[in-house]
Design a protein around this motif. Structure first.
Motif, PDB file in Angstrom:
ATOM      1  N   THR A   1      22.847 -46.286 -72.173  1.00 39.67           N
ATOM      2  CA  THR A   1      24.218 -46.699 -71.947  1.00 39.67           C
ATOM      3  C   THR A   1      24.875 -45.731 -70.969  1.00 39.67           C
ATOM      4  O   THR A   1      24.364 -44.641 -70.714  1.00 39.67           O
ATOM      5  CB  THR A   1      25.008 -46.695 -73.265  1.00 39.67           C
ATOM      6  OG1 THR A   1      25.090 -45.355 -73.747  1.00 39.67           O
ATOM      7  CG2 THR A   1      24.368 -47.598 -74.314  1.00 39.67           C
ATOM      8  N   LEU A   2      26.015 -46.122 -70.461  1.00 41.46           N
ATOM      9  CA  LEU A   2      26.754 -45.231 -69.569  1.00 41.46           C
ATOM     10  C   LEU A   2      27.226 -43.988 -70.299  1.00 41.46           C
ATOM     11  O   LEU A   2      27.284 -42.900 -69.720  1.00 41.46           O
ATOM     12  CB  LEU A   2      27.938 -45.973 -68.949  1.00 41.46           C
ATOM     13  CG  LEU A   2      27.578 -47.025 -67.917  1.00 41.46           C
ATOM     14  CD1 LEU A   2      28.819 -47.776 -67.451  1.00 41.46           C
ATOM     15  CD2 LEU A   2      26.853 -46.422 -66.739  1.00 41.46           C
ATOM     16  N   GLU A   3      27.534 -44.130 -71.571  1.00 38.49           N
ATOM     17  CA  GLU A   3      27.949 -42.974 -72.369  1.00 38.49           C
ATOM     18  C   GLU A   3      26.820 -41.949 -72.463  1.00 38.49           C
ATOM     19  O   GLU A   3      27.044 -40.749 -72.324  1.00 38.49           O
ATOM     20  CB  GLU A   3      28.363 -43.434 -73.770  1.00 38.49           C
ATOM     21  CG  GLU A   3      28.961 -42.323 -74.611  1.00 38.49           C
ATOM     22  CD  GLU A   3      29.457 -42.844 -75.944  1.00 38.49           C
ATOM     23  OE1 GLU A   3      29.102 -42.233 -76.969  1.00 38.49           O
ATOM     24  OE2 GLU A   3      30.188 -43.857 -75.950  1.00 38.49           O
ATOM     25  N   GLN A   4      25.603 -42.403 -72.673  1.00 40.22           N
ATOM     26  CA  GLN A   4      24.448 -41.503 -72.701  1.00 40.22           C
ATOM     27  C   GLN A   4      24.259 -40.824 -71.350  1.00 40.22           C
ATOM     28  O   GLN A   4      23.922 -39.646 -71.283  1.00 40.22           O
ATOM     29  CB  GLN A   4      23.172 -42.255 -73.060  1.00 40.22           C
ATOM     30  CG  GLN A   4      23.108 -42.739 -74.479  1.00 40.22           C
ATOM     31  CD  GLN A   4      21.912 -43.651 -74.698  1.00 40.22           C
ATOM     32  OE1 GLN A   4      21.570 -44.457 -73.839  1.00 40.22           O
ATOM     33  NE2 GLN A   4      21.294 -43.526 -75.869  1.00 40.22           N
ATOM     34  N   LEU A   5      24.472 -41.577 -70.290  1.00 38.20           N
ATOM     35  CA  LEU A   5      24.328 -41.028 -68.954  1.00 38.20           C
ATOM     36  C   LEU A   5      25.348 -39.912 -68.717  1.00 38.20           C
ATOM     37  O   LEU A   5      25.007 -38.863 -68.174  1.00 38.20           O
ATOM     38  CB  LEU A   5      24.486 -42.129 -67.905  1.00 38.20           C
ATOM     39  CG  LEU A   5      24.317 -41.706 -66.456  1.00 38.20           C
ATOM     40  CD1 LEU A   5      22.938 -41.084 -66.232  1.00 38.20           C
ATOM     41  CD2 LEU A   5      24.535 -42.881 -65.536  1.00 38.20           C
ATOM     42  N   VAL A   6      26.574 -40.130 -69.140  1.00 44.52           N
ATOM     43  CA  VAL A   6      27.603 -39.098 -68.985  1.00 44.52           C
ATOM     44  C   VAL A   6      27.224 -37.859 -69.782  1.00 44.52           C
ATOM     45  O   VAL A   6      27.323 -36.737 -69.284  1.00 44.52           O
ATOM     46  CB  VAL A   6      28.985 -39.639 -69.433  1.00 44.52           C
ATOM     47  CG1 VAL A   6      30.011 -38.520 -69.519  1.00 44.52           C
ATOM     48  CG2 VAL A   6      29.456 -40.714 -68.473  1.00 44.52           C
ATOM     49  N   ARG A   7      26.769 -38.045 -71.008  1.00 40.45           N
ATOM     50  CA  ARG A   7      26.377 -36.893 -71.834  1.00 40.45           C
ATOM     51  C   ARG A   7      25.172 -36.161 -71.270  1.00 40.45           C
ATOM     52  O   ARG A   7      25.058 -34.952 -71.425  1.00 40.45           O
ATOM     53  CB  ARG A   7      26.076 -37.342 -73.267  1.00 40.45           C
ATOM     54  CG  ARG A   7      27.314 -37.399 -74.125  1.00 40.45           C
ATOM     55  CD  ARG A   7      26.977 -37.616 -75.588  1.00 40.45           C
ATOM     56  NE  ARG A   7      27.098 -39.061 -75.835  1.00 40.45           N
ATOM     57  CZ  ARG A   7      26.146 -39.816 -76.343  1.00 40.45           C
ATOM     58  NH1 ARG A   7      25.019 -39.321 -76.706  1.00 40.45           N
ATOM     59  NH2 ARG A   7      26.340 -41.110 -76.506  1.00 40.45           N
ATOM     60  N   SER A   8      24.271 -36.877 -70.610  1.00 45.69           N
ATOM     61  CA  SER A   8      23.046 -36.244 -70.124  1.00 45.69           C
ATOM     62  C   SER A   8      23.168 -35.691 -68.707  1.00 45.69           C
ATOM     63  O   SER A   8      22.265 -35.014 -68.242  1.00 45.69           O
ATOM     64  CB  SER A   8      21.887 -37.243 -70.167  1.00 45.69           C
ATOM     65  OG  SER A   8      22.071 -38.245 -69.196  1.00 45.69           O
ATOM     66  N   SER A   9      24.273 -35.977 -68.033  1.00 51.06           N
ATOM     67  CA  SER A   9      24.389 -35.501 -66.652  1.00 51.06           C
ATOM     68  C   SER A   9      24.595 -33.992 -66.631  1.00 51.06           C
ATOM     69  O   SER A   9      25.367 -33.445 -67.412  1.00 51.06           O
ATOM     70  CB  SER A   9      25.515 -36.215 -65.913  1.00 51.06           C
ATOM     71  OG  SER A   9      26.743 -35.976 -66.540  1.00 51.06           O
ATOM     72  N   PRO A  10      23.891 -33.312 -65.733  1.00 51.54           N
ATOM     73  CA  PRO A  10      23.995 -31.852 -65.639  1.00 51.54           C
ATOM     74  C   PRO A  10      25.404 -31.421 -65.253  1.00 51.54           C
ATOM     75  O   PRO A  10      26.048 -32.057 -64.414  1.00 51.54           O
ATOM     76  CB  PRO A  10      23.000 -31.489 -64.537  1.00 51.54           C
ATOM     77  CG  PRO A  10      22.112 -32.664 -64.385  1.00 51.54           C
ATOM     78  CD  PRO A  10      22.915 -33.847 -64.802  1.00 51.54           C
ATOM     79  N   LYS A  11      25.877 -30.356 -65.853  1.00 48.68           N
ATOM     80  CA  LYS A  11      27.227 -29.862 -65.585  1.00 48.68           C
ATOM     81  C   LYS A  11      27.264 -28.966 -64.350  1.00 48.68           C
ATOM     82  O   LYS A  11      28.265 -28.898 -63.662  1.00 48.68           O
ATOM     83  CB  LYS A  11      27.769 -29.083 -66.786  1.00 48.68           C
ATOM     84  CG  LYS A  11      27.696 -29.845 -68.106  1.00 48.68           C
ATOM     85  CD  LYS A  11      28.398 -31.173 -68.054  1.00 48.68           C
ATOM     86  CE  LYS A  11      28.286 -31.912 -69.368  1.00 48.68           C
ATOM     87  NZ  LYS A  11      27.688 -33.203 -69.288  1.00 48.68           N
ATOM     88  N   GLN A  12      26.182 -28.262 -64.095  1.00 46.44           N
ATOM     89  CA  GLN A  12      26.105 -27.349 -62.954  1.00 46.44           C
ATOM     90  C   GLN A  12      25.755 -28.110 -61.684  1.00 46.44           C
ATOM     91  O   GLN A  12      24.887 -28.982 -61.688  1.00 46.44           O
ATOM     92  CB  GLN A  12      25.029 -26.287 -63.210  1.00 46.44           C
ATOM     93  CG  GLN A  12      25.230 -25.492 -64.469  1.00 46.44           C
ATOM     94  CD  GLN A  12      26.286 -24.427 -64.304  1.00 46.44           C
ATOM     95  OE1 GLN A  12      26.424 -23.864 -63.231  1.00 46.44           O
ATOM     96  NE2 GLN A  12      27.019 -24.154 -65.366  1.00 46.44           N
ATOM     97  N   LYS A  13      26.416 -27.757 -60.586  1.00 43.01           N
ATOM     98  CA  LYS A  13      26.174 -28.432 -59.311  1.00 43.01           C
ATOM     99  C   LYS A  13      24.722 -28.283 -58.868  1.00 43.01           C
ATOM    100  O   LYS A  13      24.103 -29.241 -58.426  1.00 43.01           O
ATOM    101  CB  LYS A  13      27.107 -27.878 -58.239  1.00 43.01           C
ATOM    102  CG  LYS A  13      26.973 -28.578 -56.907  1.00 43.01           C
ATOM    103  CD  LYS A  13      27.954 -28.045 -55.888  1.00 43.01           C
ATOM    104  CE  LYS A  13      27.813 -28.795 -54.582  1.00 43.01           C
ATOM    105  NZ  LYS A  13      28.770 -28.343 -53.587  1.00 43.01           N
ATOM    106  N   ASP A  14      24.161 -27.073 -58.999  1.00 41.54           N
ATOM    107  CA  ASP A  14      22.773 -26.873 -58.560  1.00 41.54           C
ATOM    108  C   ASP A  14      21.798 -27.671 -59.414  1.00 41.54           C
ATOM    109  O   ASP A  14      20.785 -28.162 -58.917  1.00 41.54           O
ATOM    110  CB  ASP A  14      22.396 -25.396 -58.525  1.00 41.54           C
ATOM    111  CG  ASP A  14      22.438 -24.736 -59.899  1.00 41.54           C
ATOM    112  OD1 ASP A  14      23.280 -25.128 -60.724  1.00 41.54           O
ATOM    113  OD2 ASP A  14      21.628 -23.815 -60.134  1.00 41.54           O
ATOM    114  N   ALA A  15      22.108 -27.860 -60.690  1.00 40.92           N
ATOM    115  CA  ALA A  15      21.244 -28.668 -61.563  1.00 40.92           C
ATOM    116  C   ALA A  15      21.306 -30.142 -61.155  1.00 40.92           C
ATOM    117  O   ALA A  15      20.288 -30.830 -61.151  1.00 40.92           O
ATOM    118  CB  ALA A  15      21.655 -28.508 -63.019  1.00 40.92           C
TER     119      ALA A  15
END
Length: 104
Positions: A1-15
Motif C-alpha cells: 500500500t502507499l502507507e507501507q511505501l511511506v513507512r519504508s522510504s529512507p529518511k536520509q537523502k543519501d539512502a
C-alpha cells in the motif's frame, strides 16, 4: 500500500539516492529485470554483489526499491521526476498554460 511505501522510504537523502541507484541497476540489467518481472520479487542474491549495498540493507529497503523499479520500468514520468528529484514533467506550454499573464 502507499502507507507501507511511506513507512519504508529512507529518511536520509543519501539512502534515498542509494536505493534509486539500486533500482536503476535492476532496470538496466536485463537478467535482473527479467527475473523481477517473472518472479515478482527482487533477486537479492544476484543483486547484492552488483551494488555496493549490503544484503541486509537491501532486505530492509525492499519495499521502497520495488516501488522505484516499478516507477522506472513503467510509464510514470511524473512519479519518476518526483522521486528522483529532477524535473521532467511537462512544461507550461505542453500543459496548455499560457506563459504570459494578464494584468488586471
Amino acid at each position: 500500500t502507499l502507507e507501507q511505501l511511506v513507512r519504508s522510504s529512507p529518511k536520509q537523502k543519501d539512502a534515498r539516492q542509494r536505493t534509486w541507484a539500486v533500482a536503476e541497476k535492476v532496470v538496466k540489467t536485463p537478467e535482473l529485470i527479467a527475473s523481477f518481472q517473472q518472479q515478482r520479487e527482487l533477486p537479492l542474491k544476484h543483486l547484492a554483489p552488483l551494488v555496493n549495498v549490503s544484503r541486509k540493507t537491501l532486505e530492509r529497503q525492499r519495499t521502497y526499491i520495488v516501488a522505484m523499479v516499478i516507477i522506472l520500468n513503467g510509464d510514470y514520468r511524473f512519479l519518476r521526476s518526483h522521486v528522483s528529484g529532477t524535473s521532467g514533467g511537462v512544461d507550461d506550454e505542453q500543459a496548455g498554460v499560457s506563459s504570459t499573464r494578464r494584468s488586471t
